[in-house]
Scaffold this motif. Structure first.
Motif, short mmCIF file in Angstrom:
data_model
loop_
_atom_site.label_atom_id
_atom_site.label_comp_id
_atom_site.label_asym_id
_atom_site.label_seq_id
_atom_site.Cartn_x
_atom_site.Cartn_y
_atom_site.Cartn_z
N ASP A 129 7.56 -3.39 11.59
CA ASP A 129 8.84 -3.65 10.63
C ASP A 129 8.04 -3.98 9.41
O ASP A 129 7.21 -4.78 9.21
CB ASP A 129 9.54 -4.96 11.39
CG ASP A 129 10.61 -5.34 10.52
OD1 ASP A 129 11.55 -4.64 10.46
OD2 ASP A 129 10.34 -6.11 9.73
N ALA A 130 8.79 -3.18 8.42
CA ALA A 130 8.27 -3.14 7.19
C ALA A 130 8.45 -4.53 6.54
O ALA A 130 7.61 -5.38 5.73
CB ALA A 130 8.75 -2.29 6.12
N LYS A 131 9.45 -5.23 6.64
CA LYS A 131 9.75 -6.47 6.04
C LYS A 131 8.96 -7.68 6.63
O LYS A 131 8.48 -8.33 6.15
CB LYS A 131 11.18 -6.76 6.33
CG LYS A 131 11.63 -8.03 5.58
CD LYS A 131 13.30 -8.19 5.72
CE LYS A 131 13.60 -9.78 5.06
NZ LYS A 131 15.09 -10.15 5.43
N SER A 132 8.68 -7.26 8.10
CA SER A 132 7.90 -8.59 8.72
C SER A 132 6.46 -8.34 8.25
O SER A 132 5.84 -9.67 7.87
CB SER A 132 7.98 -8.37 10.13
OG SER A 132 9.24 -8.60 10.80
N LEU A 133 6.10 -6.93 8.12
CA LEU A 133 4.64 -7.06 7.57
C LEU A 133 4.25 -7.53 6.01
O LEU A 133 3.43 -8.18 6.07
CB LEU A 133 4.20 -5.60 7.52
CG LEU A 133 2.78 -5.19 7.16
CD1 LEU A 133 1.90 -6.20 7.87
CD2 LEU A 133 2.57 -3.74 7.40
N SER A 134 5.49 -7.22 5.27
CA SER A 134 5.28 -7.60 3.94
C SER A 134 5.42 -9.05 3.78
O SER A 134 4.54 -9.47 3.08
CB SER A 134 6.38 -6.92 3.04
OG SER A 134 6.59 -7.08 1.83
N GLU A 135 6.34 -9.48 4.55
CA GLU A 135 6.40 -11.14 4.34
C GLU A 135 5.00 -11.83 5.00
O GLU A 135 4.71 -13.03 4.55
CB GLU A 135 7.89 -11.75 5.14
CG GLU A 135 9.00 -11.28 4.50
CD GLU A 135 10.13 -11.53 5.13
OE1 GLU A 135 10.13 -11.97 6.50
OE2 GLU A 135 11.29 -11.62 4.36
N GLY A 136 4.58 -11.23 5.99
CA GLY A 136 3.37 -11.77 6.55
C GLY A 136 2.14 -11.79 5.49
O GLY A 136 1.47 -12.92 5.41
N VAL A 137 2.07 -10.65 4.84
CA VAL A 137 1.02 -10.47 4.08
C VAL A 137 1.05 -11.37 2.89
O VAL A 137 0.31 -11.89 2.33
CB VAL A 137 0.91 -8.82 3.49
CG1 VAL A 137 0.06 -8.73 2.45
CG2 VAL A 137 0.53 -8.04 4.72
N ASP A 138 2.36 -11.43 2.44
CA ASP A 138 2.68 -12.33 1.17
C ASP A 138 2.09 -13.68 1.64
O ASP A 138 1.58 -14.41 0.67
CB ASP A 138 4.08 -12.03 0.86
CG ASP A 138 4.32 -12.81 -0.64
OD1 ASP A 138 3.61 -12.77 -1.44
OD2 ASP A 138 5.22 -13.09 -0.71
N ARG A 139 2.49 -13.98 2.70
CA ARG A 139 2.35 -15.58 3.23
C ARG A 139 0.87 -15.90 3.20
O ARG A 139 0.15 -16.98 2.73
CB ARG A 139 2.98 -15.98 4.66
CG ARG A 139 4.40 -16.29 4.17
CD ARG A 139 4.90 -16.91 5.60
NE ARG A 139 5.07 -15.94 6.74
CZ ARG A 139 6.31 -15.26 6.87
NH1 ARG A 139 7.40 -15.34 6.01
NH2 ARG A 139 6.49 -14.26 7.92
N VAL A 140 0.06 -15.19 4.04
CA VAL A 140 -1.43 -15.42 4.15
C VAL A 140 -2.22 -15.22 2.56
O VAL A 140 -3.11 -15.62 2.76
CB VAL A 140 -1.96 -14.55 5.15
CG1 VAL A 140 -1.33 -14.72 6.60
CG2 VAL A 140 -1.83 -12.89 4.77
N ALA A 141 -1.58 -14.20 1.83
CA ALA A 141 -2.22 -14.13 0.70
C ALA A 141 -2.14 -15.42 -0.17
O ALA A 141 -2.80 -15.16 -1.48
CB ALA A 141 -1.58 -12.72 -0.18
N ALA A 142 -1.24 -16.31 0.16
CA ALA A 142 -0.95 -17.51 -0.81
C ALA A 142 -2.39 -18.26 -1.27
O ALA A 142 -2.60 -18.79 -2.05
CB ALA A 142 -0.14 -18.32 -0.17
N ILE A 143 -3.38 -18.01 -0.03
CA ILE A 143 -4.71 -18.83 -0.36
C ILE A 143 -5.58 -17.79 -1.34
O ILE A 143 -6.64 -18.30 -1.56
CB ILE A 143 -5.19 -19.38 0.78
CG1 ILE A 143 -5.90 -18.04 1.62
CG2 ILE A 143 -4.56 -20.15 1.58
CD1 ILE A 143 -6.84 -18.45 2.85
N ALA A 144 -5.34 -16.54 -1.49
CA ALA A 144 -6.11 -15.57 -2.24
C ALA A 144 -5.92 -15.84 -3.86
O ALA A 144 -4.90 -15.45 -4.55
CB ALA A 144 -6.00 -14.33 -1.95
N THR A 145 -6.99 -16.63 -4.47
CA THR A 145 -6.86 -16.88 -5.88
C THR A 145 -7.73 -15.89 -6.80
O THR A 145 -7.66 -16.03 -8.01
CB THR A 145 -7.17 -18.33 -5.93
OG1 THR A 145 -8.48 -18.64 -5.57
CG2 THR A 145 -6.13 -18.96 -5.31
N THR A 146 -8.64 -15.34 -6.18
CA THR A 146 -9.68 -14.50 -7.16
C THR A 146 -9.70 -13.09 -6.73
O THR A 146 -8.88 -12.75 -5.51
CB THR A 146 -11.23 -14.98 -7.03
OG1 THR A 146 -11.51 -14.90 -5.69
CG2 THR A 146 -11.04 -16.50 -7.21
#
Length: 370
Positions: free
Chosen positions: A262-279
Motif C-alpha cells: 500500500d503506497a500510503k502505508s509505506l509513505s507514512e511509515g517511511v516518513d515516521r521512521v525518518a523523523a530521527i534522520a537529521t544529517t
C-alpha cells in the motif's frame, strides 16, 4: 502613456510575470517589467534572457505608450493596495505614477527600447496538449530534475517522441522518472529537447489558471520552445543545448523480486521512521523484506533508532535494501493508486517502482548502503 486597470487583474498578471525576474541582476533593465498600453489592453513582458513571459490584460487605455519599471517593486505595491481598487498608471518623462484611492507612487523607469526580447524564430514542430496532460507530464518527472549545474544536460525534462508516445524523462543520477502519453497530432517528427528547470516551474504555475481540458499550444525547434496558454498568455524559453544520456540503460528489465504494498502505508511509515534522520549520512531508510511484510528502519548515531513494520505482499527470498528516504517519498508522492509495485533485484541494483505494469509512469531508484 496612461491606463486604468483593476487591482486584482493586475496583481494576478504581475504574480506570473515577476517570478521570471531574478532578484539580483547585473543588467539593470532585466529587473524591470515591460508595460505597453495598446488598444487591446495592457501588455506586460518579463525576461531573464533565457525565458520570456508575455501577458495581455484588460484595461482602459487613455494614452498608448510603453515603458519599463521594477517588476518586484510594482508587484509589492499592487499587492498592498486595497482590494477592489482601480489602479491608474501614467508615464511622463522618466517617471511612472501609480495611483489607487489615496495612495500615490512615483517610480523610476528605463527606456522601452533597451528592453531585450527573445527573437521570434521559426518553430517548425507544433502540437496541442490538454492542460491536464501537460500537468501530469511535469508533476510526474520534475522532482527528479538534477540541480547539479556541472551536469547541465540533466537540469531539465527531456521531452521526445518514441514508439508513438510523447515521453518525458528526468534524472539526477540517483533516481529517474519517466512518463509517456499518446503522441499528439503534429509531434511525430519533433526533435528530442531538454526543457530547463526554471521554464518547467513557470509553466507549471501558469497551468494552475486553466481547466483540465484547456488546450495548451506548444511550438518548438531544436533551440526554443513556446507555450501558448491563451491568446493573452505566452511563455517562450531557450532549450538546454546538450545531449540527454541514454536513460533506457538504467531501467531494469529483469528484477525478479516483486513487492506489492500500500503506497500510503509505506509513505507514512517511511516518513515516521525518518523523523530521527537529521544529517545527510542518516537519510538511508532500510527495508527488510520478509514474507508478507516489510520492516522499515533508520539508524542515527546522534538520535538513536526507529523501526516500523508494514504489511505487504512479498514471496521472494528475504533480503535488505536501503534508499534515500526523501527520494523514496518523492516517488511515492506521485503514485495515484492505493497499491504500488516495487521490482527489486538485490541490494546494489536499481529498483523499479510503478503503480502497475500498465501505468503511464515508472520510476527508478538507486539504493544506498545501509
Amino acid at each position: 502613456m496612461k491606463a486604468t486597470v483593476e487591482r486584482a487583474t493586475l496583481l494576478k498578471c504581475l504574480a506570473h510575470i515577476q517570478s521570471v525576474v531574478e532578484r539580483r541582476n547585473t543588467i539593470p533593465i532585466l529587473s524591470n517589467v515591460l508595460i505597453e498600453a495598446r488598444s487591446e489592453g495592457l501588455r506586460l513582458m518579463a525576461t531573464d534572457l533565457d525565458l520570456q513571459v508575455v501577458e495581455t490584460i484588460a484595461a482602459t487605455i487613455d494614452i498608448n505608450g510603453a515603458t519599463t519599471v521594477s517588476a518586484h517593486t510594482l508587484f509589492d505595491i499592487v499587492r498592498k493596495l486595497p482590494e477592489g481598487s482601480q489602479v491608474e498608471i501614467a508615464v511622463a518623462a522618466d517617471k511612472m505614477t501609480v495611483v489607487a484611492n489615496r495612495s500615490r507612487f512615483s517610480l523610476a523607469t528605463l527606456k522601452r527600447d533597451d528592453f531585450p526580447v527573445i527573437a521570434e524564430t521559426d518553430l517548425p514542430t507544433a502540437f496541442a496538449l490538454p492542460a491536464k496532460d501537460l500537468r501530469e507530464l511535469i508533476d510526474s518527472t520534475r522532482f527528479a530534475i538534477s540541480t547539479e549545474e556541472t551536469r547541465y544536460y540533466l537540469n531539465g525534462i527531456y521531452l521526445h517522441a518514441i514508439d508513438g508516445k510523447l515521453r518525458a524523462v528526468a534524472t539526477d543520477g540517483h533516481r529517474l522518472a519517466r512518463i509517456e502519453i499518446d503522441l499528439p497530432e503534429g509531434a511525430r517528427d519533433m526533435p528530442g529537447v531538454i526543457v530547463p528547470r526554471k521554464c518547467v516551474a513557470e509553466v507549471r504555475k501558469l497551468l494552475d489558471e486553466y481547466g483540465d481540458d484547456a488546450p495548451i499550444d506548444i511550438s518548438l525547434s531544436t533551440s526554443k520552445i513556446r507555450f501558448r496558454f491563451s491568446a493573452e498568455a505566452t511563455l517562450t524559453s531557450k532549450l538546454i543545448d546538450g545531449t540527454f544520456p541514454d536513460y533506457s540503460r538504467v531501467i531494469p528489465t529483469a528484477n525478479d523480486k516483486l513487492l506489492k504494498i500500500d503506497a500510503k502505508s509505506l509513505s507514512e511509515g517511511v516518513d515516521r521512521v525518518a523523523a530521527i534522520a537529521t544529517t545527510e549520512k542518516t537519510r538511508a531508510v532500510k527495508l527488510s523484506l520478509a514474507h508478507d511484510r516489510v520492516t522499515l528502519s533508520v539508524t542515527s548515531p546522534e538520535n538513536g533508532t526507529a523501526a516500523e513494520e508494514v504489511p505487504a505482499e512479498y514471496a521472494a527470498a528475504e533480503f535488505e535494501v536501503g534508499f534515500n528516504y526523501r527520494y523514496l517519498l518523492d516517488i511515492l508522492g506521485q503514485v495515484g493508486s492505493d497499491q504500488v509495485d516495487v521490482h527489486l533485484a538485490d541490494a546494489a541494483a536499481p529498483t523499479l517502482i510503478r503503480e502497475n505494469d500498465d501505468s503511464r509512469a515508472l520510476y527508478v531508484l538507486m539504493p544506498m548502503r545501509v
